[in-house]
Structure formats: C-alpha cells, structure tokens
Enzyme design. Structure first.
Site, short mmCIF file in Angstrom:
data_model
loop_
_atom_site.label_atom_id
_atom_site.label_comp_id
_atom_site.label_asym_id
_atom_site.label_seq_id
_atom_site.Cartn_x
_atom_site.Cartn_y
_atom_site.Cartn_z
N CYS A 84 54.24 26.58 40.39
CA CYS A 84 54.69 25.25 40.78
C CYS A 84 56.17 25.11 40.48
O CYS A 84 56.60 25.23 39.34
CB CYS A 84 53.90 24.18 40.02
N HIS A 92 68.97 25.42 41.39
CA HIS A 92 67.96 26.32 40.82
C HIS A 92 66.64 26.25 41.59
O HIS A 92 65.96 27.26 41.78
CB HIS A 92 67.75 26.01 39.34
#
Length: 154
Positions: A84, A92
């Site tokens: 996830c 990022h």
C-alpha cells in the site's frame, strides 16, 4: 476448464496450485487486511494452506526482490504482491509506485510466472481502506486464473 472465449475459466480451482505471497509491512493495517482477504479467497478457491508461502518485507520497493527469490525457486505456480502506497507531499509516492510496479511486471515477464499485483496506490487512507478487501480477493483470483492459463498455454 476454459470457457468458449478461451480466456475465462469456468471454475477457479486452486487445489493443485502452489502460491507465493509477498506482503509489504509499510501501511501494515492495510496490507494485513489485503493479506487476510487474499488468504481467505485462496483457501475458498481450494489452494491448500501448506501450498501457500507468505513472507513480509519492509515496503513496496522490497517486494520485487522477494518475488524474484521465490520465482527463482521454481516452486510456485503464481505469485502475489501485496502493498500500500499512499500519496504524500513529495515525489516519493511516484517513485515508489512506479518502481515497485515496474519491478513486479519485469519479474513476471522475465520468469514467465503470473504475479498478481495488489500493491495499492491511493491518494489517501480512506481510499486504501475502501479497496483493501476487494483487492486482496482479486489478487487471489487473478493468481489462480493466470496460473491455469499459463499451464494451458505452456
């Protein structure tokens, strides 16, 4: 086993399959729910518990290397990637999402093994929670279906 359209299985039967699962620990509440749903569906499809290998890695970027180790063993009919990635305020998110996805795809092609990619990429926690159970189940079904398809083609 396959339907008239030569691609849709009439029955998803996992009784003779061996499945490897790599789960990222980052966002662990979500990835645990993904795993629980995936495992329950694999068992419902007939995959024997003894034929399911499960490992955890720190995050989504580490998933491909664990998948590669499993693929190299040649013990599995299909693999499943669980993770996830939730968008943050920096680049990022894109880096992790793109690189983990590319790594999973490359391994599937290089090793000619189906890998169900259930690494969620969401804008927020609420979206991840909304998807965790169904995507876990989907990953199990994809793994079983693709394992049979590649066996038939092979």
């Amino acid at each position: 086993m396959f339907g008239a359209d030569k691609g849709t299985p009439s029955v998803l039967d996992g009784r003779k399959l061996s499945i490897g699962i790599v789960q990222a620990r980052f966002n662990e509440a979500i990835t645990d729910a993904l795993f629980d749903a995936c495992l329950a569906e694999l068992l419902a499809l007939g995959v024997q518990d003894k034929n399911i290998a499960h490992v955890k890695v720190p995050g989504a970027l580490e998933v491909p290397v664990a998948l590669q180790a499993m693929a190299e063993r040649d013990d599995f009919d299909a693999l499943i990637a669980l993770g996830c990635i939730i968008r943050g305020e920096t680049y990022h998110f894109e880096l992790v999402a793109n690189e983990s996805g590319a790594g999973v795809t490359r391994l599937s092609l290089d090793y000619q093994i189906p890998i169900a990619n259930a690494i969620l990429t969401t804008e927020n926690l609420e979206q991840a929670i909304a998807r965790q159970t169904e995507k876990g189940r989907d990953a199990a079904r994809v793994a079983v279906e693709m394992a049979h398809l590649l066996q038939e083609i092979g």
